[in-house]
Design a protein around this motif. Structure first.
Motif, PDB file in Angstrom:
ATOM      1  N   ARG A  72      33.618  37.631  52.602  1.00 37.09           N
ATOM      2  CA  ARG A  72      32.626  37.949  51.772  1.00 37.09           C
ATOM      3  C   ARG A  72      32.035  39.029  52.707  1.00 37.09           C
ATOM      4  O   ARG A  72      30.637  39.933  51.580  1.00 37.09           O
ATOM      5  N   THR A  73      32.215  39.609  53.568  1.00 36.50           N
ATOM      6  CA  THR A  73      31.681  40.991  54.253  1.00 36.50           C
ATOM      7  C   THR A  73      32.809  41.937  54.495  1.00 36.50           C
ATOM      8  O   THR A  73      32.318  42.956  55.413  1.00 36.50           O
ATOM      9  N   ALA A  74      33.654  42.268  54.020  1.00 31.78           N
ATOM     10  CA  ALA A  74      34.669  43.069  54.485  1.00 31.78           C
ATOM     11  C   ALA A  74      34.573  44.402  53.531  1.00 31.78           C
ATOM     12  O   ALA A  74      34.571  43.641  52.171  1.00 31.78           O
ATOM     13  N   ARG A  75      35.302  45.139  53.815  1.00 31.71           N
ATOM     14  CA  ARG A  75      35.386  45.967  52.113  1.00 31.71           C
ATOM     15  C   ARG A  75      36.067  46.598  51.468  1.00 31.71           C
ATOM     16  O   ARG A  75      36.848  46.542  52.583  1.00 31.71           O
ATOM     17  N   TRP A  76      36.167  45.807  50.499  1.00 32.33           N
ATOM     18  CA  TRP A  76      37.302  45.533  50.049  1.00 32.33           C
ATOM     19  C   TRP A  76      37.879  47.270  49.127  1.00 32.33           C
ATOM     20  O   TRP A  76      37.426  48.567  48.923  1.00 32.33           O
ATOM     21  N   GLN A  77      39.324  47.776  48.898  1.00 35.40           N
ATOM     22  CA  GLN A  77      39.495  48.838  48.039  1.00 35.40           C
ATOM     23  C   GLN A  77      39.488  48.722  46.779  1.00 35.40           C
ATOM     24  O   GLN A  77      40.199  48.108  46.320  1.00 35.40           O
ATOM     25  N   PRO A  78      38.746  49.698  46.130  1.00 37.57           N
ATOM     26  CA  PRO A  78      38.751  49.678  44.296  1.00 37.57           C
ATOM     27  C   PRO A  78      39.731  50.603  43.937  1.00 37.57           C
ATOM     28  O   PRO A  78      40.861  51.390  44.801  1.00 37.57           O
ATOM     29  N   HIS A  79      40.734  49.868  43.090  1.00 34.31           N
ATOM     30  CA  HIS A  79      41.488  50.463  42.240  1.00 34.31           C
ATOM     31  C   HIS A  79      40.989  51.225  40.936  1.00 34.31           C
ATOM     32  O   HIS A  79      40.236  50.147  40.196  1.00 34.31           O
ATOM     33  N   PRO A  80      41.295  52.220  40.852  1.00 36.45           N
ATOM     34  CA  PRO A  80      41.364  53.233  39.794  1.00 36.45           C
ATOM     35  C   PRO A  80      41.439  51.573  37.850  1.00 36.45           C
ATOM     36  O   PRO A  80      42.459  50.974  38.334  1.00 36.45           O
ATOM     37  N   ALA A  90      38.374  46.153  36.810  1.00 33.16           N
ATOM     38  CA  ALA A  90      39.018  46.214  37.606  1.00 33.16           C
ATOM     39  C   ALA A  90      39.374  44.646  38.630  1.00 33.16           C
ATOM     40  O   ALA A  90      39.490  44.385  38.494  1.00 33.16           O
ATOM     41  N   ARG A  91      40.123  46.087  40.065  1.00 32.47           N
ATOM     42  CA  ARG A  91      40.386  45.194  40.870  1.00 32.47           C
ATOM     43  C   ARG A  91      40.331  46.162  41.908  1.00 32.47           C
ATOM     44  O   ARG A  91      39.938  47.033  42.101  1.00 32.47           O
ATOM     45  N   LEU A  92      40.065  45.089  42.889  1.00 30.12           N
ATOM     46  CA  LEU A  92      39.993  45.475  44.614  1.00 30.12           C
ATOM     47  C   LEU A  92      40.686  44.403  45.647  1.00 30.12           C
ATOM     48  O   LEU A  92      41.675  43.100  44.286  1.00 30.12           O
ATOM     49  N   THR A  93      41.402  45.437  46.215  1.00 30.70           N
ATOM     50  CA  THR A  93      42.358  44.453  47.248  1.00 30.70           C
ATOM     51  C   THR A  93      41.517  44.146  48.769  1.00 30.70           C
ATOM     52  O   THR A  93      41.047  45.779  48.863  1.00 30.70           O
ATOM     53  N   LEU A 101      45.114  40.428  49.969  1.00 29.57           N
ATOM     54  CA  LEU A 101      44.554  39.869  48.621  1.00 29.57           C
ATOM     55  C   LEU A 101      44.040  40.690  47.745  1.00 29.57           C
ATOM     56  O   LEU A 101      44.031  42.486  47.765  1.00 29.57           O
ATOM     57  N   THR A 102      43.888  40.279  46.723  1.00 33.51           N
ATOM     58  CA  THR A 102      43.393  41.087  45.054  1.00 33.51           C
ATOM     59  C   THR A 102      42.410  39.611  44.236  1.00 33.51           C
ATOM     60  O   THR A 102      42.698  38.543  44.090  1.00 33.51           O
ATOM     61  N   LEU A 103      41.455  40.711  44.599  1.00 33.54           N
ATOM     62  CA  LEU A 103      40.020  40.084  43.188  1.00 33.54           C
ATOM     63  C   LEU A 103      40.385  41.025  41.946  1.00 33.54           C
ATOM     64  O   LEU A 103      40.217  42.305  41.709  1.00 33.54           O
ATOM     65  N   ALA A 104      40.737  40.391  41.005  1.00 36.93           N
ATOM     66  CA  ALA A 104      41.121  41.094  39.447  1.00 36.93           C
ATOM     67  C   ALA A 104      39.728  40.777  38.663  1.00 36.93           C
ATOM     68  O   ALA A 104      39.735  39.628  38.120  1.00 36.93           O
TER      69      ALA A 104
END
Ligand code: TA6
Length: 271
Positions: A72-80, A90-93, A101-104
């Motif tokens: 919850r304090t990490a910087r996730w990578q956005p995907h277009p 939106a999707r972040l990894t 990890l992936t959050l969609a």
């Protein structure tokens, strides 16, 4: 990033992959974020849907580790955004060895979909706890009730996680509440007469990797609110947390190379 669809809008931060607002069309905001939340890219955001992983609450053995894990304090990578889908997706990894990890996130008609996936990158079984620590915006906590948990025992965090038998009654708030409900159903519903709505919190999981699910319910009430610098002393009546989770005995055990998905769907309905 702002997600927009014909049905409403939401805001999602790369910091912690934390969704901090969801505004369905013709509704008051559904997600609560404190007016005192810190957005410095370091602190966890007070509100929204923080992700607690790979442990919930205090680290089981190392007191120097942060509460609620590392993501919850990490910087996730956005995907277009995927142009083939309707906007509002939106999707972040995040690579957090031994996991990927992936959050969609997807906006629907009066619904918000959150898909959290963890893949085990190693050749050994891995265990994790997870909570989507959802802060729901309320008209007034004194007027709401939660159904779906009546037959579930719970661990009371205010009594050193003592196990308490099911009460058989809907949950209403009369003071600080901090409970891990065990072996909970797919759907837990919050009724809010002040906003003339019900919010359905549905949790579905991919099969085979655990023994049931948990639901954490929290409100700090008056005194604990005063001890939280990033929460206003007057904000506690306007939110409660209903956290779709795998905590304690219901943690996930993930075999080598496998992936587990936890899907949380929030739906707003009339009363
Ligand atoms: O979800 C309940 C809880 O574990 C409470 O004990 C309280 O600590 C809350 O989470 C918020 O935790 P945080 O680390 O975000 O202040």
């Amino acid at each position: 990033m702002i997600l927009v669809s014909p049905h409403g809008s939401a805001e999602l931060h790369e910091h912690g992959a934390t969704l901090t607002s969801w505004q369905p069309a013709d509704q008051p905001p559904v997600i609560f974020t404190s007016a005192h939340a810190v957005f410095d890219g370091k602190a966890p955001i007070r509100g929204g849907v923080p992700l607690c992983f790979p442990w919930f609450s205090a680290h089981p053995s190392d007191p120097t580790q942060p509460a609620h894990g590392l993501v919850r304090t990490a910087r996730w990578q956005p995907h277009p955004y995927d142009p083939t889908h309707e906007s509002g997706n939106a999707r972040l990894t995040l690579d957090l060895p031994p996991f990927a990890l992936t959050l969609a996130v997807a906006l629907g008609d009066a619904t918000l979909h959150l898909h959290f996936s963890a893949r085990n990158l190693t050749d050994q079984t891995q265990r994790y706890e997870l909570a989507l620590h959802t802060y729901l915006h309320l008209s007034d906590i004194h007027r709401v009730s939660i159904t779906g948990l009546e037959t579930c025992d719970y661990l009371d965090n205010l009594q050193n996680r003592q196990r308490v038998n099911a009460t058989d009654d809907p949950l209403v708030f009369t003071g600080e509440t901090d409970r891990v409900y065990l072996d909970t159903p797919e759907v837990v519903t919050l009724r809010d007469p002040g906003f003339n709505r019900a919010i359905e919190v549905r949790q579905n999981d991919s099969p085979h990797h655990g023994t049931g699910r948990t639901t954490v319910v929290w409100n700090p009430w008056i005194e604990k609110s005063k001890r939280l610098a990033d929460l206003g002393d007057d904000e506690w009546p306007r939110f409660c947390c209903i956290e779709s989770s795998h905590v304690a005995e219901h943690a996930i055990t993930l075999p080598p190379g496998e992936e587990h998905t936890t899907e949380v769907t929030l739906t707003v309905r009339g009363l």
